[in-house]
Write a protein that holds these residues in place. Structure first.
Motif, PDB file in Angstrom:
ATOM      1  N   TRP A  34     -57.543  -8.785 -28.209  1.00  0.00           N
ATOM      2  CA  TRP A  34     -57.116  -8.031 -27.027  1.00  0.00           C
ATOM      3  C   TRP A  34     -57.480  -6.548 -27.152  1.00  0.00           C
ATOM      4  CZ3 TRP A  34     -54.965  -9.246 -22.319  1.00  0.00           C
ATOM      5  CH2 TRP A  34     -54.346  -8.209 -21.598  1.00  0.00           C
ATOM      6  N   SER A  35     -57.406  -6.011 -28.340  1.00  0.00           N
ATOM      7  CA  SER A  35     -57.610  -4.569 -28.530  1.00  0.00           C
ATOM      8  C   SER A  35     -58.999  -4.110 -28.112  1.00  0.00           C
ATOM      9  CB  SER A  35     -57.359  -4.189 -29.994  1.00  0.00           C
ATOM     10  OG  SER A  35     -58.283  -4.840 -30.849  1.00  0.00           O
ATOM     11  N   THR A  36     -59.989  -4.988 -28.213  1.00  0.00           N
ATOM     12  CA  THR A  36     -61.349  -4.637 -27.783  1.00  0.00           C
ATOM     13  C   THR A  36     -61.809  -5.501 -26.605  1.00  0.00           C
ATOM     14  OG1 THR A  36     -62.302  -6.187 -29.400  1.00  0.00           O
ATOM     15  CG2 THR A  36     -62.019  -3.883 -30.093  1.00  0.00           C
ATOM     16  N   GLY A  37     -60.882  -6.298 -26.080  1.00  0.00           N
ATOM     17  CA  GLY A  37     -61.231  -7.237 -25.026  1.00  0.00           C
ATOM     18  C   GLY A  37     -61.403  -6.575 -23.672  1.00  0.00           C
ATOM     19  N   ARG A  38     -61.867  -7.370 -22.736  1.00  0.00           N
ATOM     20  CA  ARG A  38     -62.078  -6.915 -21.365  1.00  0.00           C
ATOM     21  C   ARG A  38     -61.281  -7.800 -20.415  1.00  0.00           C
ATOM     22  NH1 ARG A  38     -63.306  -3.198 -23.749  1.00  0.00           N
ATOM     23  NH2 ARG A  38     -65.231  -1.948 -23.689  1.00  0.00           N
ATOM     24  N   LEU A  39     -60.910  -7.207 -19.274  1.00  0.00           N
ATOM     25  CA  LEU A  39     -60.014  -7.856 -18.328  1.00  0.00           C
ATOM     26  C   LEU A  39     -60.658  -7.903 -16.952  1.00  0.00           C
ATOM     27  CD1 LEU A  39     -57.093  -9.022 -18.161  1.00  0.00           C
ATOM     28  CD2 LEU A  39     -56.331  -6.720 -17.563  1.00  0.00           C
ATOM     29  N   LEU A  40     -60.664  -9.096 -16.349  1.00  0.00           N
ATOM     30  CA  LEU A  40     -61.139  -9.282 -14.984  1.00  0.00           C
ATOM     31  C   LEU A  40     -59.927  -9.325 -14.065  1.00  0.00           C
ATOM     32  CD1 LEU A  40     -63.142 -10.007 -12.734  1.00  0.00           C
ATOM     33  CD2 LEU A  40     -63.069 -12.382 -13.538  1.00  0.00           C
ATOM     34  N   ASN A  41     -59.760  -8.274 -13.265  1.00  0.00           N
ATOM     35  CA  ASN A  41     -58.651  -8.209 -12.317  1.00  0.00           C
ATOM     36  C   ASN A  41     -59.059  -8.860 -11.005  1.00  0.00           C
ATOM     37  OD1 ASN A  41     -56.670  -6.675 -13.864  1.00  0.00           O
ATOM     38  ND2 ASN A  41     -58.108  -4.973 -13.705  1.00  0.00           N
ATOM     39  N   VAL A  42     -58.193  -9.719 -10.479  1.00  0.00           N
ATOM     40  CA  VAL A  42     -58.462 -10.436  -9.238  1.00  0.00           C
ATOM     41  C   VAL A  42     -57.270 -10.247  -8.317  1.00  0.00           C
ATOM     42  CG1 VAL A  42     -58.929 -12.684  -8.205  1.00  0.00           C
ATOM     43  CG2 VAL A  42     -59.831 -12.153 -10.476  1.00  0.00           C
TER      44      VAL A  42
END
Length: 300
Positions: A34-42
């Motif tokens: 999670w610390s380097t992850g990416r998030l797709l907001n929908v």
């Protein structure tokens, strides 16, 4: 007429994203990623942020220091974990899978398709179907668990058939649903019923929607269709153009037989978004229907 096949896998079926299913219950690995992850907001309408370069993901750490309860782990792209979540407002230039899918590469398409399907399931599955108690996301968002009994439920996918009906020669049957603007046509489709085979569904749906009997039912391919959480299973079938068309269940506003030259011309015009005044406009490349029509039109 010889049988035809899709020239390429449907665009939404090309899924290069590594889903990394083995990590979904590994809370330590997920927290570390999670610390380097990416998030797709929908947002609630299935929209996401895009720009001229494609899909925009945000750093997960900017949202929270660890995975949030509403976030779903989509997989790994490169060396980064990718998550998605539904939010009320998405900041930025918004895109939609139907209208902006052509701007996305295969990896981005697999992210968006998976995100929409799983988020749509969560929105409709907040209570256990077994005991009626509220349920909460589990397994990194890939299941829900009843707060009362601990019963775990998994995402539901609704199978639907989509069928290109032709006459065995140079004509294809295309139809328009009542909600579609005039001149927008596509092939026929319908949901599979309980206890029904795919081939039986093809025959039943064609009969119910346009009154035709079909034969020579052949499988072509499949693609996910996250509206809200379906998989489209493509077939071709042969029917007699002399048999009267009967719109029996109200799902079809009109249907016509088109010849190969008309379909080729319509494909060259683009898709439903075209400003052409042609009597025939066809679906875009995001749909398996486009590939089916291209394959049929290219058959000698």
């Amino acid at each position: 007429m010889p049988k035809f096949h899709l020239a390429h896998p449907p665009r939404l079926s090309r899924s290069p994203l590594n889903r990394a299913e083995e990590l979904r219950r590994d809370t330590a690995a997920l927290a570390a990623g999670w610390s380097t992850g990416r998030l797709l907001n929908v947002d609630g309408r299935g929209r996401f942020v895009v720009d001229e370069d494609g899909l925009i993901l945000t750093p997960a750490i900017d949202v929270a220091p660890e995975p949030t309860a509403d976030a779903v782990f989509l997989g790994i792209h490169g060396d980064r974990h990718v998550w998605t979540r539904r939010v009320e407002i998405v900041e930025g230039t918004l895109g939609d899978l139907r209208t902006d899918g052509d701007r996305l590469d295969g990896t981005a398409l697999s992210m968006v398709t998976g995100a929409l399907a799983i988020l749509n399931w969560h929105a409709s599955a907040q209570f256990s179907s077994l005991d009626g108690a509220p349920s909460v996301p589990s397994n990194a968002g890939w299941s829900r668990t009843s707060e009362s009994t601990g019963h775990e439920e998994f995402p539901r996918t609704d199978p639907a058939v989509i069928c290109l009906v032709h006459d065995g020669g140079d004509r294809v049957l295309l139809a328009r649903a009542p909600a579609w603007p005039e001149r927008r046509f596509s092939v026929l489709a319908g949901f599979v019923e309980a206890g029904e085979s795919l081939e039986t569904c093809v025959a039943r749906e064609i009969k119910e929607e346009v009154g035709l009997d079909v034969s020579d039912i052949d499988y072509l391919g499949s693609q996910p269709w996250p509206f809200p959480r379906s998989v489209m299973i493509g077939f071709s079938a042969v029917a007699d153009p002399e048999q009267p068309l009967l719109f029996q269940d109200g799902e079809i506003a009109e249907a016509h037989w088109f010849d190969r030259a008309e379909v080729v011309a319509a494909l060259e015009l683009g898709d439903w978004g075209s400003d052409s005044t042609s009597r025939l406009l066809l679906p875009g490349s995001i749909s398996i229907a486009r590939g089916m029509l291209e394959a049929w039109a290219a058959t000698d």
